[in-house]
Design a protein around this motif. Structure first.
Motif, PDB file in Angstrom:
ATOM      1  N   ASP A 101      -2.289   4.987  -2.848  1.00 54.92           N
ATOM      2  CA  ASP A 101      -1.247   4.998  -3.880  1.00 54.92           C
ATOM      3  C   ASP A 101      -0.280   3.829  -3.732  1.00 54.92           C
ATOM      4  OD1 ASP A 101      -2.174   7.335  -5.148  1.00 54.92           O
ATOM      5  OD2 ASP A 101      -1.157   8.595  -3.682  1.00 54.92           O
ATOM      6  N   LEU A 102      -0.822   2.688  -3.372  1.00 54.61           N
ATOM      7  CA  LEU A 102      -0.023   1.474  -3.256  1.00 54.61           C
ATOM      8  C   LEU A 102      -0.348   0.542  -4.412  1.00 54.61           C
ATOM      9  CD1 LEU A 102      -0.383   0.813   0.578  1.00 54.61           C
ATOM     10  CD2 LEU A 102       1.632   1.695  -0.611  1.00 54.61           C
ATOM     11  N   VAL A 103       0.674   0.010  -5.037  1.00 53.42           N
ATOM     12  CA  VAL A 103       0.488  -0.885  -6.177  1.00 53.42           C
ATOM     13  C   VAL A 103       0.737  -2.316  -5.721  1.00 53.42           C
ATOM     14  CG1 VAL A 103       1.158  -1.396  -8.556  1.00 53.42           C
ATOM     15  CG2 VAL A 103       1.317   0.951  -7.688  1.00 53.42           C
ATOM     16  N   GLY A 104      -0.323  -2.978  -5.304  1.00 52.10           N
ATOM     17  CA  GLY A 104      -0.201  -4.368  -4.882  1.00 52.10           C
ATOM     18  C   GLY A 104       0.271  -4.525  -3.448  1.00 52.10           C
ATOM     19  N   ALA A 105       0.187  -5.761  -2.968  1.00 50.57           N
ATOM     20  CA  ALA A 105       0.597  -6.112  -1.608  1.00 50.57           C
ATOM     21  C   ALA A 105       1.565  -7.275  -1.662  1.00 50.57           C
ATOM     22  CB  ALA A 105      -0.617  -6.483  -0.768  1.00 50.57           C
ATOM     23  N   ASP A 106       2.487  -7.304  -0.708  1.00 49.95           N
ATOM     24  CA  ASP A 106       3.460  -8.392  -0.629  1.00 49.95           C
ATOM     25  C   ASP A 106       3.014  -9.495   0.323  1.00 49.95           C
ATOM     26  OD1 ASP A 106       5.835  -7.295  -2.250  1.00 49.95           O
ATOM     27  OD2 ASP A 106       5.335  -5.645  -0.915  1.00 49.95           O
TER      28      ASP A 106
END
Length: 336
Positions: A101-106
């Motif tokens: 449930d993670l939207v994208g990575a930094d």
């Protein structure tokens, strides 16, 4: 080997260019809730340093090697819920993020190639310094072994593997010698292969080019683990998952994987406008900003103390805008 297995994980592997990697990634991991992905977790050295330097960030560690994953998970246990390990291959990164449930990575890091763990554990078959089973699978639960490749691949394809993946000048005579040898006895361990290579590779080349098994073992490892196609897909997947303002850092150890890295980052950092267009349209603007001038190398002091760093090439970039192939990701400001 038993003594090595009892050593603490942090003593079994020295992360390459550790301070430089943290320096490049940390600016993207300063806001609360920022997400760092280590696409090749290994024994967790880079991830440990990033989590210490960036207290507001959490980390996802991906590795196809269950043994490495277990060791890294134990090492990173003090970080609690800030670290989540995942048994997967690097090109599974989008699915991994979705399942968490993670939207994208930094920020994303890849430390490519074979790990110290895999080289140290002789029964894995990656090293040619001792007789061991010809396995070479990073995930020993699935796929063909190096012995399967040697025993079942027809001679022209075997020559191609050695030439393309090992950059082996003597690919043809080596392939033919392997086929002759397996007709009388299949390959199962590394010693007969190393002996064959000593016999086939000319002595002059051995004196100037290092151990005669080096390139053949590299080629077999790449073939067994589909390393180049996996990396090509993994790099593309990581760039799609990278949020605007996010950063990616890649450590490569041979020219084949570095070539893929260089091309992938350079394409994103170049305009795609046709030469005949008088004005560059917004959709043609570069969407990556390179953070290194070419490929950086480890300094002399590190090369002296950590032999694995001798061949490393580091490249890094920052995403500057979204692209049509990228799913909608909230900006860093929207994601606060």
């Amino acid at each position: 080997m038993a003594a090595a297995a009892q050593r603490p994980t942090q003593d079994r592997h020295t992360p390459v260019m550790l301070d430089r990697c943290v320096e490049l990634l940390a600016p993207a991991l300063q806001r609360p809730g920022s997400v760092y992905v280590d696409g090749t977790l290994g024994m967790g050295g880079h991830t440990e340093a990033v989590l210490r330097a960036c207290p507001d960030a959490s980390a996802v560690g991906i590795d196809r090697d269950p043994q490495a994953l277990a060791l890294a998970t134990e090492r990173l246990a003090p970080f609690g819920e800030r670290f989540r390990p995942v048994h997967a291959v690097s090109d599974d990164l989008p699915q991994v993020l979705a399942e968490l449930d993670l939207v994208g990575a930094d920020a994303v890091l890849f430390d490519l190639g074979v790990s110290s763990l895999q080289l140290d554990e002789l029964d894995r078959g990656f090293a040619y310094r001792a007789d061991s089973p010809l396995d070479m699978r990073m995930d020993q639960s699935t796929g063909r072994t190096a012995a399967d490749v040697l025993n079942d691949t027809e001679v022209r394809e075997l020559e191609r593997i050695l030439r393309d993946y090992g950059e082996e000048r003597f690919a043809r005579p080596i392939a033919r010698a392997i086929v002759r040898r397996r007709e009388s006895e299949p390959f199962t361990t590394s010693a007969p292969l190393v002996e064959l290579l000593h016999d086939v590779v000319p002595a002059a080349s051995q004196r100037s080019g290092g151990h005669p098994a080096k390139r053949t073992f590299q080629a077999l490892r790449i073939e067994v683990n589909a390393e180049l196609s996996t990396w090509r897909d993994g790099l593309a997947a990581a760039l799609r998952a990278l949020r605007v303002g996010g950063r990616i850092t890649v450590l490569s150890y041979h020219s084949l994987e570095d070539r893929i890295t260089k091309r992938g980052l350079a394409d994103g950092a170049s305009s795609s406008a046709p030469p005949e267009l008088p004005v560059e349209l917004p959709e043609h603007r570069p969407w990556l900003r390179l953070l290194t001038r070419g490929a950086e190398q480890a300094g002399p002091a590190e090369r002296e103390t950590n032999p694995r760093s001798a061949s490393v090439r580091l490249r890094a970039a920052e995403r500057t805008r979204t692209t049509p192939d990228q799913p909608h990701l909230p900006t860093r400001e929207e994601h606060r």
